[in-house]
Enzyme design. Structure first.
Site, PDB file in Angstrom:
ATOM      1  N   GLU A  73       0.923  -1.527  -0.106  1.00 32.18           N
ATOM      2  CA  GLU A  73      -0.413  -0.453  -0.062  1.00 32.18           C
ATOM      3  C   GLU A  73       1.092   1.591   0.317  1.00 32.18           C
ATOM      4  O   GLU A  73       1.842   1.492   0.659  1.00 32.18           O
ATOM      5  CB  GLU A  73      -1.201   0.128   1.244  1.00 32.18           C
ATOM      6  CG  GLU A  73      -1.683   0.933   1.074  1.00 32.18           C
ATOM      7  CD  GLU A  73      -2.453   0.560   2.775  1.00 32.18           C
ATOM      8  OE1 GLU A  73      -3.128   1.833   2.357  1.00 32.18           O
ATOM      9  OE2 GLU A  73      -2.766  -0.706   3.211  1.00 32.18           O
ATOM     10  N   ARG A 101       4.435 -12.607  10.057  1.00 39.72           N
ATOM     11  CA  ARG A 101       5.043 -11.288   9.857  1.00 39.72           C
ATOM     12  C   ARG A 101       6.971 -11.461  10.478  1.00 39.72           C
ATOM     13  O   ARG A 101       6.737 -11.695  11.570  1.00 39.72           O
ATOM     14  CB  ARG A 101       4.194 -10.436   9.548  1.00 39.72           C
ATOM     15  CG  ARG A 101       4.120  -9.585  10.865  1.00 39.72           C
ATOM     16  CD  ARG A 101       3.263  -8.914  10.993  1.00 39.72           C
ATOM     17  NE  ARG A 101       1.897  -7.953  10.128  1.00 39.72           N
ATOM     18  CZ  ARG A 101       2.713  -7.433   9.525  1.00 39.72           C
ATOM     19  NH1 ARG A 101       3.381  -5.785   9.126  1.00 39.72           N
ATOM     20  NH2 ARG A 101       1.464  -6.846   8.499  1.00 39.72           N
ATOM     21  N   LYS A 133       4.097   0.470   9.537  1.00 37.39           N
ATOM     22  CA  LYS A 133       4.433   1.814   9.183  1.00 37.39           C
ATOM     23  C   LYS A 133       3.453   2.949   9.403  1.00 37.39           C
ATOM     24  O   LYS A 133       5.003   4.259   9.852  1.00 37.39           O
ATOM     25  CB  LYS A 133       3.836   1.806   7.779  1.00 37.39           C
ATOM     26  CG  LYS A 133       4.496   1.672   6.008  1.00 37.39           C
ATOM     27  CD  LYS A 133       3.753   1.776   4.804  1.00 37.39           C
ATOM     28  CE  LYS A 133       2.721  -0.125   4.558  1.00 37.39           C
ATOM     29  NZ  LYS A 133       2.716  -0.041   3.544  1.00 37.39           N
TER      30      LYS A 133
HETATM   31  P1  ATP Z   1       2.533  -1.903   7.828  1.00 38.59           P
HETATM   32  O1  ATP Z   1       1.442  -2.980   9.078  1.00 38.59           O
HETATM   33  O2  ATP Z   1       3.211  -1.703   8.766  1.00 38.59           O
HETATM   34  O3  ATP Z   1       1.732  -1.106   6.906  1.00 38.59           O
HETATM   35  P2  ATP Z   1       1.665  -3.951   5.578  1.00 38.59           P
HETATM   36  O4  ATP Z   1       1.120  -5.337   5.948  1.00 38.59           O
HETATM   37  O5  ATP Z   1       0.106  -3.000   6.206  1.00 38.59           O
HETATM   38  O6  ATP Z   1       2.561  -3.530   6.730  1.00 38.59           O
HETATM   39  P3  ATP Z   1       1.411  -3.824   3.025  1.00 38.59           P
HETATM   40  O7  ATP Z   1       2.356  -2.628   2.393  1.00 38.59           O
HETATM   41  O8  ATP Z   1       0.109  -3.662   3.099  1.00 38.59           O
HETATM   42  O9  ATP Z   1       2.013  -2.879   4.426  1.00 38.59           O
HETATM   43  O10 ATP Z   1       2.275  -4.582   2.584  1.00 38.59           O
HETATM   44  C1  ATP Z   1       3.159  -5.895   1.727  1.00 38.59           C
HETATM   45  C2  ATP Z   1       3.163  -6.604   1.470  1.00 38.59           C
HETATM   46  O11 ATP Z   1       4.374  -6.407   3.148  1.00 38.59           O
HETATM   47  C3  ATP Z   1       1.962  -7.483   2.575  1.00 38.59           C
HETATM   48  O12 ATP Z   1       1.845  -8.759   1.516  1.00 38.59           O
HETATM   49  C4  ATP Z   1       2.423  -7.960   3.641  1.00 38.59           C
HETATM   50  O13 ATP Z   1       1.821  -8.512   4.181  1.00 38.59           O
HETATM   51  C5  ATP Z   1       3.783  -7.652   3.358  1.00 38.59           C
HETATM   52  N1  ATP Z   1       4.253  -7.338   4.956  1.00 38.59           N
HETATM   53  C6  ATP Z   1       4.227  -6.480   6.087  1.00 38.59           C
HETATM   54  N2  ATP Z   1       5.101  -6.274   6.578  1.00 38.59           N
HETATM   55  C7  ATP Z   1       5.676  -7.364   7.122  1.00 38.59           C
HETATM   56  C8  ATP Z   1       6.687  -8.227   8.021  1.00 38.59           C
HETATM   57  N3  ATP Z   1       6.483  -7.150   9.422  1.00 38.59           N
HETATM   58  N4  ATP Z   1       6.578  -9.570   7.765  1.00 38.59           N
HETATM   59  C9  ATP Z   1       6.229  -9.855   6.289  1.00 38.59           C
HETATM   60  N5  ATP Z   1       6.041  -9.586   5.576  1.00 38.59           N
HETATM   61  C10 ATP Z   1       5.514  -7.614   5.581  1.00 38.59           C
HETATM   62 MG    MG Z   2      -1.057  -2.340   5.111  1.00 41.25          MG
END
Ligand code: ATP
Ligand code: MG
Length: 549
Positions: free
Chosen positions: A36, A262, A272
């Site tokens: 995102e 994760r 983020k």
């Molecule tokens: P955050 O909570 O940090 O915003 P998010 O999952 O909302 O993380 P996205 O941009 O939606 O962030 O994630 C893009 C991809 O990265 C998704 O497939 C997500 O599952 C993966 N991802 C995000 N954080 C992690 C993590 N800590 N470990 C492994 N994969 C991750």
């Molecule tokens: Mg997200």
């Protein structure tokens, strides 16, 4: 990709192997990385990037970069640029770069399909009521009074929602599944909501936007993704993912969602939202502050793509959440840098040393190896003369037991030069040390024969006459951790010191890495290195607290 990487396997690869055996996707493997664009990527994302891209590579498949922009928040060019830079820097290349919002038409049609099949209905309950009706883990939910609307009425209302007839929150489109399902996600989830917000891509075309759970499987299916890898919190959403694809029914072999744990790392944070608040509060200097676990921060800190990929490989892919010791990440970068960086002599807290028996105007060039572990990296010349600087840490006026470095009366080796004995400590009027008066033994020059006597300490030095004053930023972990695992910002995560370096350091280009002998690994900061006083970030110190099992 190396042989080694190609051979590594994990439970996801086992699933793919099984699918390939049955020929489910005709042997194809198509993955995607779907960020995102609402912040910079962090090392958790690196794990997902490595997993998605490496899996595709392993099976000669493809991996897309897809921006998950179904939420009409303000697009930030900065985030998009950084995401692409980070993925490329890690060493991966996407097959296609795509925007989920490009599928809004298709998603709308998919929603119509569900309405026509009487699998979706327009609901007038507000968010609060929907929550109340949903029930709990122990109690089933209650059906919405709007659930029995006719197909025709639903089509008309949904059309009106799209046309902008209703205000935000007035109506939603919900899937019609099962309000008594033990899985709360299946209790008639919302699939479209009204938001009169322009979208960076579709501008004012839409005032209804699909919810993530509905949009994501459709995005995957449209792209022909075979294995949709996501994190564990979506495990309970998988039945919904499968339900949407089955009920819309447009795809013969829909993608398969696979969840993995994760990444969490000790002494830092990995969301983020939290990282953004650190930036906005000014707790750090920006998204690429060298203390940040963002890819941009790690890059500026001096981490290498190889070290990060090695780390992602070592932590493996698991099905249960855990926290990885940050020492493992540090170990990985040390392992890489010890083979690739040249050594330089740099002293912190400089102490002036006068070699009293060394000729006033003489200067010798000493040949020093660039990397003791890698002889092929050759040698460099470093000048030695009467006035030198040594590290404040390497002298003790009153040595403790087993202190083998410089102290009054003791003889040590000055690395790459001579045996030196400390004779006198000269003080300033305020009692601080002004300089050390020492003598050298000309017979002990490195590489020459001498009487064979041994000294226990070897210390490094720089020539005072041409030493380069530099600034060093010694970093500690971003967060501290209480015994209960609670994290707080480390108030002492940055210590700046002035240091003296051998002259060759003046040639350091931005982002050039070195080992500062006996101190650690450093990188010339990408921004400040062009300034008069060069700034070096400590990547990692030399000693590892990490024990490889
Ligand atoms: P955050 O909570 O940090 O915003 P998010 O999952 O909302 O993380 P996205 O941009 O939606 O962030 O994630 C893009 C991809 O990265 C998704 O497939 C997500 O599952 C993966 N991802 C995000 N954080 C992690 C993590 N800590 N470990 C492994 N994969 C991750
Ligand atoms: Mg997200």
């Amino acid at each position: 990709m190396s042989e080694k990487e190609n051979k590594t396997s994990n439970f996801i690869h086992n699933i793919i192997d099984a699918d390939n055996e049955t020929g489910k996707y005709g042997g194809e493997v198509y993955t995607r990385f779907p960020p995102e664009p609402n912040g910079y990527l962090h090392i958790g994302h690196a794990k997902s990037i490595c997993l998605n891209f490496s899996t595709a590579e392993k099976y000669n498949g493809k991996c897309n970069l897809r921006y998950d922009d179904t939420n009409p928040v303000k697009e930030d060019e900065e985030y998009i640029d950084s995401i692409e830079e980070d993925v490329k820097w890690l060493g991966f290349q996407w097959d296609k770069k795509l925007w989920a919002s490009d599928y809004f038409d298709k998603m709308y049609e998919a929603a119509l399909e569900l309405i026509k099949k009487e699998k979706a209905f327009v609901c007038d309950l507000d968010a609060e009521e929907i929550r109340e009706y949903r029930g709990t883990l122990k109690e089933p939910g209650k059906e919405s009074p709007y659930r029995k609307r006719s197909k025709e009425e639903n089509l008309k209302l949904f059309e009106e929602m799209k046309a902008g007839k209703y205000s935000d929150g007035e109506k939603v489109l919900r899937a019609k599944i099962d309000m008594a399902s033990p899985n709360i996600n299946m209790r008639d989830p919302v699939i479209y909501r009204i938001a009169h917000v322009p979208h960076h891509n579709t501008k004012n075309k839409w005032c209804i936007y699909p919810m993530y759970d509905f949009a994501h499987p459709i995005e995957d299916a449209i792209e022909g993704i075979t294995h949709s890898i996501c994190t564990l919190e979506f495990e309970d959403h998988r039945p919904l993912y499968d339900w949407f694809l089955a009920e819309v029914g447009w795809w013969q072999t829909p993608p398969r969602q696979i969840e993995f744990a994760r990444l969490n790392i000790s002494k830092t944070v990995m969301s983020k939202r939290l990282l953004k608040s650190l930036v906005e509060n000014g707790d750090v200097e920006g998204w690429d502050d060298p203390r940040m676990p963002t890819i941009a921060g790690l890059r500026r800190r001096g981490y290498t793509p190889a070290a990060i990929r090695d780390f992602c490989e070592r932590i493996g892919v698991a099905k249960s959440n855990s926290t990885v010791d940050i020492a493992l990440l540090e170990h990985c970068v040390r392992e890489d840098l010890k083979k690739t960086t040249e050594t330089r002599n740099v002293v912190e807290n400089p102490l002036k040393v006068i070699i009293t028996n060394y000729p006033e105007d003489k200067t010798e060039e000493m040949e020093i190896e660039n990397n003791a572990n890698v002889p092929e990296m050759g040698t460099r010349k470093v000048t030695f003369s009467k006035e030198l600087f040594v590290d404040g840490e390497d002298f003790a006026e009153f040595p403790v037991k087993k202190y083998f470095r410089l102290f009054p009366g003791n003889e040590v080796r000055f690395k790459g030069a001579y045996f030196i004995t400390c004779n006198d400590v000269i003080k300033n009027p305020d009692g601080t040390i002004k300089e050390l008066h020492c003598t050298y033994d000309p017979a002990t020059r490195s590489g020459s024969g001498f009487d064979g006597r041994k000294v226990k300490g070897t210390i490094h030095w720089v020539d005072a006459k041409n030493a380069l004053k530099i600034k060093i930023r010694n970093y500690d972990h971003l967060m501290t951790e209480g015994d209960d695992g609670s994290k707080k910002i480390n108030p002492d995560s940055l210590r700046e010191v002035t240091a003296y370096a051998e002259t060759s350091v003046a040639n350091a280009m931005p982002c050039e890495r070195y080992q500062f002998f006996r101190h650690g690994y450093y990188i010339a900061d990408k921004i400040f290195t062009s300034e008069k006083e060069k700034v070096f970030n400590r990547i990692v110190d030399l000693k590892s607290s990490f024990k490889i099992k």
